[in-house]
Design an enzyme around this catalytic site. Structure first.
Site, short mmCIF file in Angstrom:
data_model
loop_
_atom_site.label_atom_id
_atom_site.label_comp_id
_atom_site.label_asym_id
_atom_site.label_seq_id
_atom_site.Cartn_x
_atom_site.Cartn_y
_atom_site.Cartn_z
N ARG A 10 3.21 0.43 5.89
CA ARG A 10 2.88 0.06 4.51
C ARG A 10 3.35 1.15 3.57
O ARG A 10 3.01 2.32 3.75
CB ARG A 10 1.36 -0.13 4.42
CG ARG A 10 0.92 -0.79 3.16
CD ARG A 10 -0.53 -1.13 3.25
NE ARG A 10 -1.39 0.02 3.03
CZ ARG A 10 -2.59 -0.06 2.50
NH1 ARG A 10 -3.10 -1.23 2.16
NH2 ARG A 10 -3.32 1.01 2.33
N THR A 40 3.78 0.95 -3.21
CA THR A 40 3.88 -0.48 -3.56
C THR A 40 2.92 -1.34 -2.73
O THR A 40 2.69 -2.51 -3.07
CB THR A 40 5.30 -0.99 -3.30
OG1 THR A 40 5.55 -0.90 -1.88
CG2 THR A 40 6.34 -0.16 -4.02
N ASP A 78 -4.34 7.22 11.62
CA ASP A 78 -4.61 8.67 11.62
C ASP A 78 -5.84 8.99 12.46
O ASP A 78 -5.86 9.99 13.20
CB ASP A 78 -4.84 9.17 10.19
CG ASP A 78 -3.52 9.31 9.43
OD1 ASP A 78 -2.45 9.21 10.06
OD2 ASP A 78 -3.58 9.52 8.21
C1 PRP Z 1 -2.20 0.29 8.31
C2 PRP Z 1 -2.94 -0.69 9.21
C3 PRP Z 1 -2.21 -1.98 8.93
C4 PRP Z 1 -1.89 -1.87 7.47
C5 PRP Z 1 -2.89 -2.68 6.72
O1 PRP Z 1 -1.03 0.68 8.90
O2 PRP Z 1 -2.92 -0.33 10.56
O3 PRP Z 1 -1.03 -2.14 9.69
O4 PRP Z 1 -2.01 -0.47 7.11
O5 PRP Z 1 -2.57 -2.74 5.37
P1 PRP Z 1 -2.10 -4.08 4.65
O6 PRP Z 1 -3.02 -5.17 5.10
O7 PRP Z 1 -2.28 -3.74 3.19
O8 PRP Z 1 -0.68 -4.33 5.01
P2 PRP Z 1 0.00 1.72 8.26
O9 PRP Z 1 1.04 0.98 7.48
O10 PRP Z 1 -0.75 2.79 7.51
O11 PRP Z 1 0.72 2.31 9.52
P3 PRP Z 1 0.14 3.11 10.80
O12 PRP Z 1 -0.61 2.13 11.67
O13 PRP Z 1 1.37 3.63 11.43
O14 PRP Z 1 -0.77 4.21 10.29
N1 URA Z 2 -4.78 0.91 6.40
C1 URA Z 2 -5.80 1.62 6.96
O1 URA Z 2 -5.60 2.28 7.99
N2 URA Z 2 -6.99 1.59 6.37
C2 URA Z 2 -7.25 0.87 5.26
O2 URA Z 2 -8.40 0.88 4.78
C3 URA Z 2 -6.19 0.14 4.70
C4 URA Z 2 -4.97 0.18 5.30
#
Ligand code: PRP
Ligand code: URA
Length: 214
Positions: A109, A113, A209
């Site tokens: 994400r 944006t 994280d």
């Molecule tokens: C987080 C989470 C989802 C996404 C959710 O991942 O694990 O994939 O954000 O947000 P959304 O519903 O607004 O799309 P992130 O993109 O931070 O990647 P990561 O799992 O590598 O930390």
């Molecule tokens: N991704 C996360 O890991 N946590 C949130 O609350 C939203 C997006």
């Protein structure tokens, strides 16, 4: 398992699942415990989501003779969204038949944006149209990542898609229901809202994280 179901959304309200979720929400929970509890909650949710698998009757030989058993359908797909979905995939693989396929979907994400950006996808050119796909991601925030992952499988003509998450914001559920109305959702909680940075409130913070200690 006790669940409440409304418009394709199942909230797993089992007290043990809720207790695991409470430990995940707690900001003092250390990484090793977070990962352990995340795996246990993942297993709960995977069991509940996979209740919709259609098992076929099959015989089994017990030490005392023939008995009745079941076999699961051949084409079950687990699709974790990287990174955080890996914890759900690990738990799901433990309880799935060995024939289950795992297709990873790399989405990140954009924190400005809030759009999901694809960085890895190695899906087959075709899947049997009767495939059952479980898209796995602990967090359903804006729903951008989930909808992008689900769309990959809709493009492959898969009809039976199920999203499994720990937590959802109402905005994320609405996004999935509007964009992909046939998709079923299994979660442990629908939280209050998103904050101005697109984080689920009260939520549990950044799932990736916290799982990986980054
Ligand atoms: C987080 C989470 C989802 C996404 C959710 O991942 O694990 O994939 O954000 O947000 P959304 O519903 O607004 O799309 P992130 O993109 O931070 O990647 P990561 O799992 O590598 O930390
Ligand atoms: N991704 C996360 O890991 N946590 C949130 O609350 C939203 C997006």
């Amino acid at each position: 398992m006790n669940t409440s179901t409304k418009t394709n959304v199942t909230v797993v309200d089992h007290p043990l699942a809720q207790q695991l979720l409470t430990r995940l929400r707690d900001y003092t929970t250390p990484t090793h415990e977070f990962r352990q509890k995340a795996l246990l909650l993942s297993q709960f949710l995977a069991y509940e989501a996979m209740r919709d698998l259609t098992a076929r009757e099959a015989g089994v030989e017990t030490p005392l003779g023939p008995g009745k058993g079941v076999v699961l359908p051949d084409y079950v797909v687990i699709a974790p969204i990287l990174r955080a979905g890996l914890v759900l995939a690990q738990a799901a693989q433990e309880i799935m038949p060995p024939t289950a396929r795992v297709y990873h979907v790399g989405l990140k994400r954009d924190e400005e944006t809030l759009q999901a950006i694809s960085y890895y996808s190695k899906l087959p050119d075709k899947l049997p149209s009767d495939s059952k796909v479980y898209v796995l991601d602990p967090m359903l925030a804006t729903g951008g990542s989930a909808v992008a992952a689900i769309q990959l499988f809709i493009n492959l003509n898969v009809k039976d898609i199920h999203l499994v998450s720990f937590l959802a914001a109402p905005e994320g559920i609405k996004h999935v229901q509007t964009s992909c109305p046939r998709v079923k959702i299994t979660i442990a909680s629908i939280d209050e809202c998103l904050n101005e940075h697109g984080y689920i409130v009260p939520g549990l913070g950044d799932a990736g994280d916290r799982i990986f200690g980054t």
